[in-house]
Design an enzyme around this catalytic site. Structure first.
Site, PDB file in Angstrom:
ATOM      1  N   LEU A   1       0.842  -1.187   0.000  1.00 33.06           N
ATOM      2  CA  LEU A   1       0.000   0.000   0.000  1.00 33.06           C
ATOM      3  C   LEU A   1       0.879   1.239   0.000  1.00 33.06           C
ATOM      4  CD1 LEU A   1      -2.420  -1.171   2.782  1.00 33.06           C
ATOM      5  CD2 LEU A   1      -2.764  -1.319   0.354  1.00 33.06           C
ATOM      6  N   ASP A   2       0.274   2.402  -0.254  1.00 34.28           N
ATOM      7  CA  ASP A   2       1.092   3.608  -0.166  1.00 34.28           C
ATOM      8  C   ASP A   2       0.677   4.408   1.065  1.00 34.28           C
ATOM      9  OD1 ASP A   2      -0.521   5.735  -2.667  1.00 34.28           O
ATOM     10  OD2 ASP A   2      -1.202   4.929  -0.768  1.00 34.28           O
ATOM     11  N   SER A   3       1.322   5.578   1.234  1.00 37.50           N
ATOM     12  CA  SER A   3       1.156   6.283   2.502  1.00 37.50           C
ATOM     13  C   SER A   3      -0.282   6.730   2.725  1.00 37.50           C
ATOM     14  CB  SER A   3       2.108   7.472   2.570  1.00 37.50           C
ATOM     15  OG  SER A   3       2.002   8.228   1.377  1.00 37.50           O
TER      16      SER A   3
ATOM     17  N   ARG B   1      -5.962  10.815  -4.778  1.00 35.20           N
ATOM     18  CA  ARG B   1      -4.971  10.129  -5.591  1.00 35.20           C
ATOM     19  C   ARG B   1      -4.972  10.607  -7.038  1.00 35.20           C
ATOM     20  NH1 ARG B   1      -3.068   5.637  -3.155  1.00 35.20           N
ATOM     21  NH2 ARG B   1      -4.944   5.380  -1.929  1.00 35.20           N
TER      22      ARG B   1
END
Lengths: 123, 132
Positions: A78-80, B62
């Site tokens: 996963l990312d931050s 995102r």
């Protein structure tokens, strides 16, 4: 004039009530019969299972990879931002509000479980 | 709630990407903490779950993840905070929320994706913008 009289009389009448309250208060502290936040923290197994459920139900996570030691960014890919989202999901599950400094440190299931287990207000 | 919307008194002036990143995460947390209020105001209990709304907010953030200029990020954050304030103070209506943040994810956006898959890269970038 009447109001001054009234307030002075009320002051005298009120004193015994507050005395009674403090008596009750000290009694409550001794017995803890009515405290809604129990003095025992959550059971560790329960914390582990609930945290794992939260992580598994995250849409980007593969449930089969989730273990109590998994690292969010390194193991689950996963990312931050996903990390922050998982921490928010945990906040919602346990009805807490985790301050920013602590939340930044929570990078893995293990740290999350530790934090919740040590938190006195976890619901 | 401790971190529900405080109107931005100091305009964000990020010096570098790190500060901008922190502000983004702060905004995201504020938005997530406002989600129960939002579900209450617009009666979204049958339509969406808090986790879905969280994911929607995250995917909106995102969409702009490729931005490198901290000032642009600040501007986007100002717009986002404004949008969030509008939603929380009930300036929008239920169909706005449902159309923009609930259905949009599954209904419209996915359809577009499926249609575009067979096309060439040229056409994709042609449809999405003027600069390629």
């Amino acid at each position: 004039m009447a109001s001054v009289l009234r307030s002075s009389i009320l002051r005298h009448i009120r004193v015994p009530i507050s005395g009674a309250l403090t008596l009750n208060g000290s009694d409550l502290i001794a017995v803890r019969s009515m405290s809604s936040h129990g003095d025992d923290h959550l059971d560790k197994q329960e914390v582990i299972s609930r945290v794992l459920d939260v992580v598994k139900s995250f849409p980007k996570v593969d449930p089969s990879k989730v273990t109590p030691d998994v690292h969010f960014q390194k193991d689950l890919g996963l990312d931050s931002l996903d990390n922050v989202e998982i921490v928010m999901a945990i906040e919602e599950e346990f009805k807490l509000e985790i301050p920013d400094k602590e939340a930044d440190k929570i990078n893995s299931c293990h740290l999350a479980i530790e934090y919740i287990h040590n938190h006195p207000m976890a619901g | 709630m401790a971190s529900t919307l405080k109107y931005v008194r100091v305009p964000p002036n990020s010096a570098n990407m790190e500060e901008a990143r922190k502000r983004v995460f702060e905004f995201f947390k504020t938005a997530c903490r406002s989600i129960p209020t939002i579900m209450d105001i617009y009666i979204l209990d049958d339509v969406a779950k808090p986790s879905q709304l969280r994911s929607t907010v995250a995917s909106e953030i995102r969409k702009n993840a490729h931005v490198t200029d901290p000032k642009v990020i600040d501007m986007l954050l100002i717009k986002a905070t404004e949008e969030l304030s509008n939603i929380v103070e009930h300036a929008k209506q239920r169909h706005h929320i449902i159309g923009q943040y609930v259905v949009g994810r599954q209904g419209l956006t996915q359809d577009l994706g499926i249609k575009d898959q067979g096309n060439s890269n040229f056409l994709n970038s042609f449809y999405s913008g003027n600069y390629f």
